[in-house]
Motif scaffolding. Structure first.
Motif, PDB file in Angstrom:
ATOM      1  N   ASP A  16      -4.232   1.385  47.853  1.00 24.01           N
ATOM      2  CA  ASP A  16      -3.537   0.475  46.935  1.00 24.01           C
ATOM      3  C   ASP A  16      -3.493   0.914  45.483  1.00 24.01           C
ATOM      4  O   ASP A  16      -3.043   0.150  44.637  1.00 24.01           O
ATOM      5  CB  ASP A  16      -4.148  -0.937  46.978  1.00 24.01           C
ATOM      6  N   GLY A  18      -1.627   3.197  44.433  1.00 18.09           N
ATOM      7  CA  GLY A  18      -0.228   3.505  44.116  1.00 18.09           C
ATOM      8  C   GLY A  18       0.276   4.858  44.565  1.00 18.09           C
ATOM      9  O   GLY A  18       1.313   5.333  44.100  1.00 18.09           O
ATOM     10  N   LYS A  19      -0.429   5.435  45.517  1.00 16.98           N
ATOM     11  CA  LYS A  19      -0.049   6.764  46.006  1.00 16.98           C
ATOM     12  C   LYS A  19       1.397   6.793  46.535  1.00 16.98           C
ATOM     13  O   LYS A  19       2.193   7.633  46.124  1.00 16.98           O
ATOM     14  CB  LYS A  19      -1.022   7.162  47.110  1.00 16.98           C
ATOM     15  N   SER A  20       1.710   5.882  47.441  1.00 20.37           N
ATOM     16  CA  SER A  20       3.052   5.909  48.045  1.00 20.37           C
ATOM     17  C   SER A  20       4.122   5.617  47.011  1.00 20.37           C
ATOM     18  O   SER A  20       5.213   6.198  47.054  1.00 20.37           O
ATOM     19  CB  SER A  20       3.165   4.874  49.158  1.00 20.37           C
ATOM     20  N   THR A  21       3.841   4.714  46.091  1.00 19.76           N
ATOM     21  CA  THR A  21       4.847   4.380  45.083  1.00 19.76           C
ATOM     22  C   THR A  21       5.115   5.593  44.196  1.00 19.76           C
ATOM     23  O   THR A  21       6.260   5.887  43.849  1.00 19.76           O
ATOM     24  CB  THR A  21       4.389   3.174  44.236  1.00 19.76           C
ATOM     25  N   GLY A  53       0.583  -1.854  54.533  1.00 18.70           N
ATOM     26  CA  GLY A  53       0.529  -1.167  53.250  1.00 18.70           C
ATOM     27  C   GLY A  53      -0.477  -0.042  53.229  1.00 18.70           C
ATOM     28  O   GLY A  53      -1.036   0.285  52.209  1.00 18.70           O
ATOM     29  N   ILE A  54      -0.746   0.556  54.362  1.00 15.21           N
ATOM     30  CA  ILE A  54      -1.658   1.690  54.367  1.00 15.21           C
ATOM     31  C   ILE A  54      -0.985   2.888  55.011  1.00 15.21           C
ATOM     32  O   ILE A  54      -0.146   2.734  55.884  1.00 15.21           O
ATOM     33  CB  ILE A  54      -2.937   1.384  55.157  1.00 15.21           C
ATOM     34  N   THR A  55      -1.358   4.051  54.583  1.00 15.85           N
ATOM     35  CA  THR A  55      -0.783   5.252  55.150  1.00 15.85           C
ATOM     36  C   THR A  55      -1.683   5.744  56.264  1.00 15.85           C
ATOM     37  O   THR A  55      -2.884   5.852  56.075  1.00 15.85           O
ATOM     38  CB  THR A  55      -0.703   6.348  54.074  1.00 15.85           C
ATOM     39  N   ASN A 133      -2.657   5.335  36.899  1.00 16.46           N
ATOM     40  CA  ASN A 133      -1.442   4.603  37.283  1.00 16.46           C
ATOM     41  C   ASN A 133      -1.573   3.113  36.956  1.00 16.46           C
ATOM     42  O   ASN A 133      -2.659   2.625  36.687  1.00 16.46           O
ATOM     43  CB  ASN A 133      -1.208   4.803  38.789  1.00 16.46           C
ATOM     44  N   LYS A 134      -0.447   2.428  36.984  1.00 17.87           N
ATOM     45  CA  LYS A 134      -0.363   0.978  36.743  1.00 17.87           C
ATOM     46  C   LYS A 134      -0.715   0.617  35.303  1.00 17.87           C
ATOM     47  O   LYS A 134      -1.339  -0.422  35.065  1.00 17.87           O
ATOM     48  CB  LYS A 134      -1.279   0.193  37.713  1.00 17.87           C
ATOM     49  N   ASP A 136       1.166  -0.449  33.270  1.00 13.93           N
ATOM     50  CA  ASP A 136       1.950  -1.625  32.873  1.00 13.93           C
ATOM     51  C   ASP A 136       1.177  -2.930  33.049  1.00 13.93           C
ATOM     52  O   ASP A 136       1.536  -3.954  32.483  1.00 13.93           O
ATOM     53  CB  ASP A 136       3.234  -1.673  33.717  1.00 13.93           C
ATOM     54  N   LEU A 137       0.122  -2.898  33.846  1.00 15.92           N
ATOM     55  CA  LEU A 137      -0.609  -4.144  34.108  1.00 15.92           C
ATOM     56  C   LEU A 137      -1.304  -4.632  32.836  1.00 15.92           C
ATOM     57  O   LEU A 137      -1.867  -3.831  32.094  1.00 15.92           O
ATOM     58  CB  LEU A 137      -1.664  -3.937  35.191  1.00 15.92           C
ATOM     59  N   SER A 164       3.132   4.598  35.170  1.00 15.12           N
ATOM     60  CA  SER A 164       3.381   3.371  35.911  1.00 15.12           C
ATOM     61  C   SER A 164       4.445   3.708  36.935  1.00 15.12           C
ATOM     62  O   SER A 164       5.608   3.894  36.587  1.00 15.12           O
ATOM     63  CB  SER A 164       3.866   2.255  34.988  1.00 15.12           C
ATOM     64  N   ALA A 165       4.013   3.807  38.172  1.00 11.68           N
ATOM     65  CA  ALA A 165       4.976   4.146  39.220  1.00 11.68           C
ATOM     66  C   ALA A 165       5.992   3.020  39.332  1.00 11.68           C
ATOM     67  O   ALA A 165       7.162   3.239  39.611  1.00 11.68           O
ATOM     68  CB  ALA A 165       4.259   4.360  40.541  1.00 11.68           C
ATOM     69  N   LYS A 166       5.523   1.816  39.071  1.00 13.91           N
ATOM     70  CA  LYS A 166       6.405   0.665  39.194  1.00 13.91           C
ATOM     71  C   LYS A 166       7.506   0.718  38.138  1.00 13.91           C
ATOM     72  O   LYS A 166       8.677   0.528  38.440  1.00 13.91           O
ATOM     73  CB  LYS A 166       5.582  -0.610  39.017  1.00 13.91           C
TER      74      LYS A 166
HETATM   75  P1  GTP Z   1      -2.199   3.289  50.685  1.00 14.96           P
HETATM   76  O1  GTP Z   1      -0.929   3.726  51.340  1.00 14.96           O
HETATM   77  O2  GTP Z   1      -2.832   2.139  51.368  1.00 14.96           O
HETATM   78  O3  GTP Z   1      -3.142   4.403  50.405  1.00 14.96           O
HETATM   79  O4  GTP Z   1      -1.790   2.656  49.279  1.00 14.96           O
HETATM   80  P2  GTP Z   1      -1.086   3.403  48.128  1.00 14.96           P
HETATM   81  O5  GTP Z   1      -2.122   4.032  47.286  1.00 14.96           O
HETATM   82  O6  GTP Z   1      -0.002   4.253  48.669  1.00 14.96           O
HETATM   83  O7  GTP Z   1      -0.491   2.241  47.263  1.00 14.96           O
HETATM   84  P3  GTP Z   1       1.020   1.754  47.149  1.00 14.96           P
HETATM   85  O8  GTP Z   1       1.887   2.791  46.548  1.00 14.96           O
HETATM   86  O9  GTP Z   1       1.437   1.168  48.445  1.00 14.96           O
HETATM   87  O10 GTP Z   1       0.836   0.625  46.045  1.00 14.96           O
HETATM   88  C1  GTP Z   1      -0.039  -0.474  46.246  1.00 14.96           C
HETATM   89  C2  GTP Z   1       0.492  -1.667  45.460  1.00 14.96           C
HETATM   90  O11 GTP Z   1       0.458  -1.401  44.055  1.00 14.96           O
HETATM   91  C3  GTP Z   1       1.932  -2.004  45.790  1.00 14.96           C
HETATM   92  O12 GTP Z   1       2.052  -3.400  45.808  1.00 14.96           O
HETATM   93  C4  GTP Z   1       2.717  -1.408  44.626  1.00 14.96           C
HETATM   94  O13 GTP Z   1       3.907  -2.103  44.380  1.00 14.96           O
HETATM   95  C5  GTP Z   1       1.737  -1.576  43.475  1.00 14.96           C
HETATM   96  N1  GTP Z   1       1.936  -0.564  42.438  1.00 14.96           N
HETATM   97  C6  GTP Z   1       2.055   0.772  42.600  1.00 14.96           C
HETATM   98  N2  GTP Z   1       2.219   1.383  41.400  1.00 14.96           N
HETATM   99  C7  GTP Z   1       2.211   0.405  40.458  1.00 14.96           C
HETATM  100  C8  GTP Z   1       2.320   0.396  39.038  1.00 14.96           C
HETATM  101  O14 GTP Z   1       2.482   1.409  38.364  1.00 14.96           O
HETATM  102  N3  GTP Z   1       2.208  -0.814  38.434  1.00 14.96           N
HETATM  103  C9  GTP Z   1       2.019  -1.969  39.117  1.00 14.96           C
HETATM  104  N4  GTP Z   1       1.943  -3.095  38.432  1.00 14.96           N
HETATM  105  N5  GTP Z   1       1.921  -1.992  40.458  1.00 14.96           N
HETATM  106  C10 GTP Z   1       2.019  -0.834  41.121  1.00 14.96           C
END
Ligand code: GTP
Length: 598
Positions: A16, A18-21, A53-55, A133-134, A136-137, A164-166
């Motif tokens: 969580d 933000g790897k996938s994002t 939501g997991i890889t 990452n993130k 923006d929070l 911020s990937a978002k």
């Molecule tokens: P796994 O696949 O479980 O390893 O998770 P992950 O690390 O790939 O995380 P993922 O990209 O699915 O992001 C997890 C959550 O964080 C999602 O709800 C995204 O929308 C959110 N998220 C990712 N990047 C950002 C960011 O830069 N800012 C904010 N506010 N949320 C983000």
């Protein structure tokens, strides 16, 4: 492409963060897929992955990017699974790379799996690029996170990319950092072929698709290749790259990442970690680091409806085509009939497989409580590996039993240190170490039996730390414990599928709790049902489910046939989730009740 312009990297992160994002943004930014083609999460393909939501499986994609120097770079992103169950797959993906993005959530900081993955990356000598990452929070604190990266991991975070990937911030900076900091691959195009298999999957049309990183030499269609561990040979029919859909190309050369298709029928022949070489001009040695993967958690899977046995077998075979780490073999239970003993890498792996069987193959399943593998030393010198409590020999034949232990690493805010220690102690953990990550967060390490972890350690850790704790564990050794088999008798008959192996000191307590829990779960029937918990011949607890006639028709008016039928059908539906054992109906919940005991 000149090998100097190739970059191979992975993204490592805690779940969580933000790897996938980030991966999505990189694909989008480099124009690998147009916006229209982008699915919300391209790299996480399976439905279940998206939902949870997991890889789970590693994936790969090739990006093209023009660097600050005006040159075009081929950047291969190899995605890694983020969960503790899949450490071996993470390790193989990292072995295919020269660099890694270390993604840390700006509001959360370093977590248990961040550390576990960083250690793996360091073992593979990867160049690590920190990305916070993130940002923006509102609760983001990038400076604190940078400080943690420096203090805890010992990496220079002064040039960490703030992203911020978002919001799409920092994406170009990440790509520039990859071009500038990740070393180009080395290797010899003219040497005999050696290519590392880091993943594979089964495709109904093409057969097995092996995901490879070429270390030396080249792969072209028509070549005859050999896997150096399994010794299987095959002829290459296609090679190609991931964009992220498969795209055929003429050859895969040294330093590149792509796929190979050939006359391979079973994913089991394509072991992750194995080395592919040229059968006619083989490399001298396989690439280092191959090891077989052994499931750590076992459970029984039985069809609710015994006529579904063949369908279950079919479904397991199909799933195994894509998941060589899933093991299964036929097993018979006196209580549940014909089914399978299945081995999984961990609890998440087990959940995912169960869910896929139920959802994709429409199977109603009874699952028995998960078990680890016990090493049982018999008095006659025999050593048994027991993954099913029902198969434990009688106590009189046992000299001693060893059980698997793990090193568990927990990261929590320091307010919860007491709660973590109390829980770990209760779970027979031995305290090893405690370190402050910064002023208010602590890393605690315990040596603890795996069986306690798979019971309910993680759930209870989460609830006693209000969700703040993160956990990672790895198998360390086997140790002797005083363990006994706890049997459950219903109506005087032992139900083998309800037997569990427990520590002697906890057996009496767990037996009482289990009997009491079962009393609440097993529905009343027309006769009284005694529930007994026993160790050997000794009954240690007894409860009774009182008799009752549940007459659903009583509420109906005399003549209304259709209404009557409806009610009867409803009652039948309710029964579907149960299994008749002798004369007693046992709901699925009962088999998992042992996990719900404090
Ligand atoms: P796994 O696949 O479980 O390893 O998770 P992950 O690390 O790939 O995380 P993922 O990209 O699915 O992001 C997890 C959550 O964080 C999602 O709800 C995204 O929308 C959110 N998220 C990712 N990047 C950002 C960011 O830069 N800012 C904010 N506010 N949320 C983000």
């Amino acid at each position: 492409m000149n090998i100097k312009n190739i970059r191979n990297f992975s993204i490592i992160a805690h779940i969580d963060h933000g790897k996938s994002t980030i991966a999505d943004r990189l694909i989008e930014y480099t124009g690998t897929l147009s916006k229209r083609e982008m699915e919300a999460q391209v790299l996480d393909q399976m439905d279940l992955e998206r939902e949870r939501g997991i890889t789970i499986k590693a994936q790969a994609v090739r990006l093209e990017y023009v660097g600050k120097d005006g040159e075009t770079y081929q950047i291969n992103l190899i995605d890694t699974p983020g969960h503790v169950d899949f450490t071996y797959e993470v390790s193989r993906s990292l072995a295919a790379c020269e660099g890694a993005l270390l993604v840390v959530d700006a509001a959360q900081g370093i977590e248990a799996q961040t550390l576990a993955n960083v250690y793996l990356a360091l073992e593979h000598n990867l160049e690590i690029i920190p990305v916070v990452n993130k940002i923006d929070l509102p609760s983001a604190d990038p400076d604190k996170v940078k400080h943690e990266i420096e203090e805890v991991i010992g990496l220079d975070a002064s040039e960490a990319v703030l992203a911020s990937a978002k919001a799409g911030i920092g994406i170009k900076e990440i790509l520039d950092a990859i071009v500038e900091k990740v070393p180009a691959p080395t290797g010899d195009e003219n040497a005999p072929l050696s290519a590392l298999i880091f993943d594979s999957h089964f495709d109904a049309y093409k057969g097995v698709i092996a995901y490879v990183r070429v270390m030396n030499g080249k792969i072209k269609p028509g070549m005859k290749l050999r896997m150096m561990v399994t010794n299987k040979e095959f002829e290459v029919t296609e090679v190609g790259i991931f964009r992220p859909a498969l795209a055929n190309i003429g050859e895969l050369s040294t330093g590149e990442v792509g796929f190979v298709v050939g006359s391979i029928k079973n994913v089991k022949d394509v072991r992750v970690g194995d080395t592919i070489t040229d059968a006619l001009k083989p490399a001298k040695e396989p690439l280092p680091g191959y090891r077989g993967i052994n499931p750590m958690v076992y459970c029984g899977l039985y069809p609710m409806d015994s006529s579904d046995y063949d369908n279950l077998k079919d479904a397991l075979e199909k799933l195994q085509l894509n998941d060589a780490s899933l093991l299964f073999e036929p097993e018979t239970s006196i209580a549940l009939g014909f089914g399978f003993r299945c081995g999984f890498l961990g609890l998440l792996h087990m959940d995912v497989i169960q869910e896929r069987l139920e959802r994709e193959y429409n199977l109603g399943l009874i699952t028995t409580a998960p078990s680890v593998i016990y090493q049982v030393y018999k008095t006659n010198g025999e050593i048994l590996k027991i993954d099913n409590p029902a198969n434990l020999p009688p106590a009189t034949e046992i000299d001693h039993i060893d059980e698997p232990y793990v090193k568990a690493t927990v990261i929590v805010p320091n307010d919860f240190v007491g709660a973590v220690m109390e829980l770990s102690q209760e779970k027979r953990g031995e305290f090893k170490d405690m370190k402050y990550l910064d002023v208010d967060r602590v890393m605690i390490t315990y040596h603890i039996p795996l069986s306690e972890i798979i019971y309910d350690y993680f759930d209870r850790l989460k609830s006693s730390t209000r969700g703040y704790a993160s956990l990672d564990y790895e198998l360390t050794d086997y140790q002797t414990s005083i363990l006994v088999k706890l049997d459950i008798l219903l109506n005087g008959e032992p139900v083998d599928a309800l037997s569990v192996i427990v520590h002697k000191d906890k057996a009496a307590y767990r037996g009482r709790q289990l009997a009491e829990k079962l009393k609440g779960i097993i529905p009343k029937q027309m006769f009284e049902i005694p529930i007994q918990a026993a160790i050997g011949n000794k009954v240690i607890a007894r409860e009774t489910v009182k008799a009752m006639r549940k007459d659903v028709l009583a509420k109906c008016y005399g003549g209304d046939i259709s209404r009557k039928r409806k009610l009867l059908e409803k009652q039948k539906e309710g029964k579907k989730r149960m299994k008749s054992v002798g004369s007693v109906e046992i709901p699925q919940e009962a088999f998992m009740a042992i996990l719900k005991i404090d």
